[in-house]
Structures are given as structure tokens and as C-alpha cells.
Design a protein around this motif. Sequence first.
Motif, PDB file in Angstrom:
ATOM      1  N   ARG A 101       0.816  -1.211   0.000  1.00 19.89           N
ATOM      2  CA  ARG A 101       0.000   0.000   0.000  1.00 19.89           C
ATOM      3  C   ARG A 101       0.849   1.260   0.000  1.00 19.89           C
ATOM      4  NH1 ARG A 101      -3.336  -1.998   5.189  1.00 19.89           N
ATOM      5  NH2 ARG A 101      -1.155  -2.447   5.722  1.00 19.89           N
ATOM      6  N   GLU A 102       2.129   1.105   0.356  1.00 20.89           N
ATOM      7  CA  GLU A 102       3.000   2.272   0.510  1.00 20.89           C
ATOM      8  C   GLU A 102       4.352   2.066  -0.170  1.00 20.89           C
ATOM      9  OE1 GLU A 102       3.268   2.445   4.724  1.00 20.89           O
ATOM     10  OE2 GLU A 102       1.249   3.265   5.010  1.00 20.89           O
ATOM     11  N   ILE A 104       7.661   1.988  -2.391  1.00 19.89           N
ATOM     12  CA  ILE A 104       8.346   3.049  -3.126  1.00 19.89           C
ATOM     13  C   ILE A 104       9.757   2.581  -3.467  1.00 19.89           C
ATOM     14  CG2 ILE A 104       9.153   4.185  -1.009  1.00 19.89           C
ATOM     15  CD1 ILE A 104       8.725   6.871  -2.522  1.00 19.89           C
ATOM     16  N   SER A 130      -5.213   2.686  -2.212  1.00 21.64           N
ATOM     17  CA  SER A 130      -3.852   3.146  -1.919  1.00 21.64           C
ATOM     18  C   SER A 130      -2.827   2.404  -2.765  1.00 21.64           C
ATOM     19  CB  SER A 130      -3.540   2.948  -0.431  1.00 21.64           C
ATOM     20  OG  SER A 130      -4.363   3.765   0.372  1.00 21.64           O
ATOM     21  N   THR A 131      -3.019   1.091  -2.910  1.00 14.52           N
ATOM     22  CA  THR A 131      -2.092   0.298  -3.720  1.00 14.52           C
ATOM     23  C   THR A 131      -2.140   0.715  -5.179  1.00 14.52           C
ATOM     24  OG1 THR A 131      -2.327  -1.569  -2.204  1.00 14.52           O
ATOM     25  CG2 THR A 131      -1.471  -2.055  -4.403  1.00 14.52           C
ATOM     26  N   ARG A 134      -0.386   4.152  -5.444  1.00  9.52           N
ATOM     27  CA  ARG A 134       1.055   4.043  -5.242  1.00  9.52           C
ATOM     28  C   ARG A 134       1.715   3.377  -6.448  1.00  9.52           C
ATOM     29  NH1 ARG A 134       4.539   6.808  -4.284  1.00  9.52           N
ATOM     30  NH2 ARG A 134       5.946   5.684  -5.671  1.00  9.52           N
TER      31      ARG A 134
END
Length: 257
Positions: A101-102, A104, A130-131, A134
Motif C-alpha cells: 500500500r505504501e 516506493i 492506496s495500492t 502508489r
Amino acid sequence: MASYRKFAYVYDELMQDMPYPDWLRFARQAWDQYGMPHTVAELGCGTGSITIPLVNSGFEVAGIDLSSDMLAVARRKMETTPQGQRLFREGSVRWIQQDMREWILPEPVDSVISFCDCLNYLLEEEDIISTFRRTHAGLKPGGTFLFDVHHPQTFLRYDEEQPFVLDERSISYIWTCALDTPRCEIEHHLSIFAKAEQVGRDLYQRFEEIHVQRAYDPDWMKAELSKAGFRDVKVYADFEWVEAEDDAARLFYVAVK
């Protein structure tokens, strides 16, 4: 979204019949159509059963997973061969503990993949959103996002057909399910019996695993991909390039940034 612990070290033995070659074939067919990548991020890479063949084929891959234990198994598998050790040193593969979900990376990638129903472990709509956002941000323009999820009907079949039993000499399990129909959320409860490594003695270690997954309406998923900025969103069925219907077990999504 719980991370795997003891389960990570028996995962490959339990999943040895999983159709990993079919996932790899689907990815390559998608890339033949939409552009062959050089850099790939795999969300929910697990023990590397898809990551490692991609790396061995010349792709630069970032294997991302929430579980440090799964990544430890993947790293060990990669480094058991001279080729794997060399590719690891050359930077062709990176093992990264992150939440999908976050997630990077330092630089955007050409393609993002997530197979073996990893996104079904996201239990709230906000997690899916969110996924998607991102992933869109982590792709280069024109990059592809390929993933599969269980069709909601699959969880209904699991609930009707349970319990499931595996009885092998080195490992066994009893698998039961509990379905929350309004949320289309299923709880898998596994009692696993794994043979201990003691010469001359048949000793088994028992441990419990609970995994929770949720399935989402396919039209909602397509709409959220579009909202996240993806275009040309397509949904296919069961590893084949045919339009998904309600009898599909797995839904395969292809989206372009």
C-alpha cells in the motif's frame, strides 16, 4: 494484513503444484503486447518463485513483500546457485520489505506485477485504492500493471467445498474456511503438520495459520484503476486472453499508465 512467519519455511513445499509457469507466461504475453520491460517490481513476491525466473531471464526485479521471513527464503533460494549469487551482486534483484500500500523505489519501473492473489489480502477498499495510486506513481509513463485476484464467486465455492486436506509424508494440513458473505471476506484456518529434521525419527511439528482474504466487485476494481490514472484497463480469466465472466476462478487485470 498479517505477514507470514513459520508458514514461510514450508510455503514452497505446500505450493509446489502452483502454476508459476502460467503466471510467467501471462506476464510475457502482456509485455509482448504492451512493451517489454527492463525493470520490474513484484508486489507480494513471497519466496521468489516468480521473481527468480524473471531475474534469470535478464530482467531487473525488485521483489517486495511485507514478510521478512518470506524474503529470507527468497534470498536463500536466489543465492544457492553461482548464477544467483552473481546476479544478486550485480544488482539484478533487490529484496525489499515494504507494504504494497505504501511501496516506493528510488526510480520508477517499467512494469509492476502482483500474482497469486496477493491483492486479496487487502481487506479494505481504501487499501486497494492506496495500492493502485502508489503503483501508478511508481510506474514510468506507458508502464504496465499486471495482477490477478480471486473472483468473488471463488470464495463461495471454497466455503461450499471445504474442508480441504493434504496428507503427504513430509507435510500435511487440514484447511477450513469461514465466509463473511456480505463483505465477501474469507478466513482460512490451516492446521499444518511439518516433519521435523531428526534422523531416524518421525516427529512432526504442528502450527496454526490464519489467513484472511477479501474479494471485490470486478467493475469496482476497474473503476478504481481508472480513478488512479490507469488507462486501457482490461480483465481476463484464468491465465487466458478471454474476457472474464462470473465462472472465472481468477481475474487477471492489465492496466497501462
